[in-house]
Design an enzyme around this catalytic site. Structure first.
Site, PDB file in Angstrom:
ATOM      1  N   ASP A 138       0.805  -1.220   0.000  1.00 53.59           N
ATOM      2  CA  ASP A 138       0.000   0.000   0.000  1.00 53.59           C
ATOM      3  C   ASP A 138       0.843   1.277   0.000  1.00 53.59           C
ATOM      4  O   ASP A 138       0.613   2.186  -0.801  1.00 53.59           O
ATOM      5  CB  ASP A 138      -0.922  -0.024   1.229  1.00 53.59           C
ATOM      6  N   ALA A 166      -4.951   2.280  -0.741  1.00 59.24           N
ATOM      7  CA  ALA A 166      -4.667   1.625  -2.021  1.00 59.24           C
ATOM      8  C   ALA A 166      -5.110   0.166  -1.987  1.00 59.24           C
ATOM      9  O   ALA A 166      -5.685  -0.349  -2.961  1.00 59.24           O
ATOM     10  CB  ALA A 166      -3.181   1.719  -2.348  1.00 59.24           C
ATOM     11  N   ASP A 167      -4.840  -0.514  -0.887  1.00 58.30           N
ATOM     12  CA  ASP A 167      -5.304  -1.893  -0.739  1.00 58.30           C
ATOM     13  C   ASP A 167      -6.822  -1.961  -0.800  1.00 58.30           C
ATOM     14  O   ASP A 167      -7.398  -2.804  -1.505  1.00 58.30           O
ATOM     15  CB  ASP A 167      -4.830  -2.456   0.608  1.00 58.30           C
ATOM     16  N   MET A 168      -7.467  -1.103  -0.029  1.00 60.71           N
ATOM     17  CA  MET A 168      -8.914  -1.184   0.078  1.00 60.71           C
ATOM     18  C   MET A 168      -9.609  -0.698  -1.191  1.00 60.71           C
ATOM     19  O   MET A 168     -10.651  -1.236  -1.585  1.00 60.71           O
ATOM     20  CB  MET A 168      -9.399  -0.386   1.287  1.00 60.71           C
TER      21      MET A 168
END
Length: 359
Positions: A138, A166-168
């Protein structure tokens, strides 16, 4: 289990955050999700703190799934995965680009056997980008996109973000894409391939702050941005007790109400000026004003006033006030999904899968 996605079968080979976020939202809505883990298990299983025998992180992104351990470097593991895929509607994977092809499970190979499969790959930069082979979690995506430069402190130094956006964003965008592909399949009978790049899912979130950068012009500076610290009525202020409050609405009506009640309507034109240096005197006045009382005193003072204001709470307080924390039959805590449907019964968390033996 009932839900909008009951009857949809998902094979989830992903770990950590993005893919599990996508598939737990499907599991929460009744999809049958089989989580395929390597012999060592999803690393999130081993990330504390723990409660009721499981990592809190792992539980909240993997509840309602069934876990199967497969060693995909063995013939038995390969055969077992093909058997799982045979009955699946969706496959989600989060390996580095090229790994699934080396294992014999790239989209072309899977779709040749099962043309109805919706196959979603999540990676940092996508499957074909020049940076496809570059490793990044992320924080690296924040840095590469330029968003970390906007996430800076008063001295201009970037700080580590509090949420893995960014991950989510990859998980949420992947979910939307998978559901779109399933709708398309209902019309055509064919599945599709979804190439989710974490970078590409985060950048569209910058539409309101990108400014001239999107035209090839200069990058925005947070201290001059209306939403990033340059506006007096969209900013963080310290209180007398060291806690903080925010003003979080720049509409003129909010500025008029607050400055009127503080006896400083003469500063109202500054609230409507361009963000940045022009508003510096107003930011200074508000900083001096908020420093005269404690956070609790300001919460009481703002009660009933039509001003976009909020105290800065810690996460424990925010979660407790949200109503989203649900306790399951084992006494373990879950953050409930934000999606609610009028006709659905009250949401209940699925069980957390133990690490299972396999082939």
């Amino acid at each position: 289990m009932t839900g909008k996605l009951a009857g949809i079968r998902v094979i989830d080979l992903s770990q950590f955050l993005p893919g599990p976020m996508l598939t737990v939202m499907m599991a929460d809505q009744g999809a049958t999700v089989v989580k395929v883990e390597p012999p060592a298990g999803d690393p999130a299983r081993h990330q504390g703190p723990y409660e009721a025998g499981h990592s809190i992180w792992f539980r909240n992104l993997n509840r309602g799934k069934t876990a199967v351990m497969l060693d995909l470097k063995t013939p038995a593991g390969v055969a077992a995965l093909w058997e799982l895929i045979a009955g699946a509607d969706v496959l989600v994977e989060g390996f580095r680009p090229g790994v699934m092809a080396r294992l014999g499970f790239d989209y072309a190979g899977v779709a040749a056997r099962h043309p109805g499969i919706v196959y979603c790959s999540i990676s940092a930069f996508g499957q074909t980008d020049p940076m496809a082979d570059h490793p990044a979690h992320d924080l690296g995506i924040w840095a590469e996109t330029g968003l970390l430069a906007l996430n800076d402190g008063p001295d201009g130094t970037p700080v580590v973000p509090g949420v893995a956006a960014a991950d989510m964003s990859a998980g949420l965008t992947g979910l939307a894409a998978v559901l779109m592909a399933l709708i398309g399949r209902a019309r055509t009978g064919r599945g599709d391939f979804v190439d989710i790049a974490m970078r590409d899912t985060l950048l569209p979130w910058t539409a309101h702050v990108a400014g001239l950068a999107v035209t090839g012009g200069p990058a925005p500076r947070s201290a001059e941005q209306r939403s990033l610290g340059g506006a007096a009525f969209y900013n963080v202020y310290a209180c007398a007790d060291g806690r903080h409050v925010v003003l979080c609405g720049r509409e003129p009506k909010f500025a008029r109400t607050l400055l009127g009640d503080l006896g400083r309507l003469d500063l109202l034109p500054l609230a409507e000026a361009e963000a940045g240096p022009a508003q510096a005197p107003l930011r200074a006045f508000l900083a001096e004003t908020f420093a005269t009382r404690t956070q609790a005193e300001w919460v009481a003072w703002f009660a009933g006033r039509d001003v976009a204001f909020a105290p800065v709470r810690d996460l424990a307080d925010g979660l407790a006030r949200s109503g989203l924390v649900v306790t399951d039959a084992a006494g373990a805590h879950h953050i409930a999904p934000a999606i609610r449907f009028a006709d659905d019964a009250a949401w209940q968390p699925g069980t957390t899968p133990d690490q299972a033996a396999g082939g």
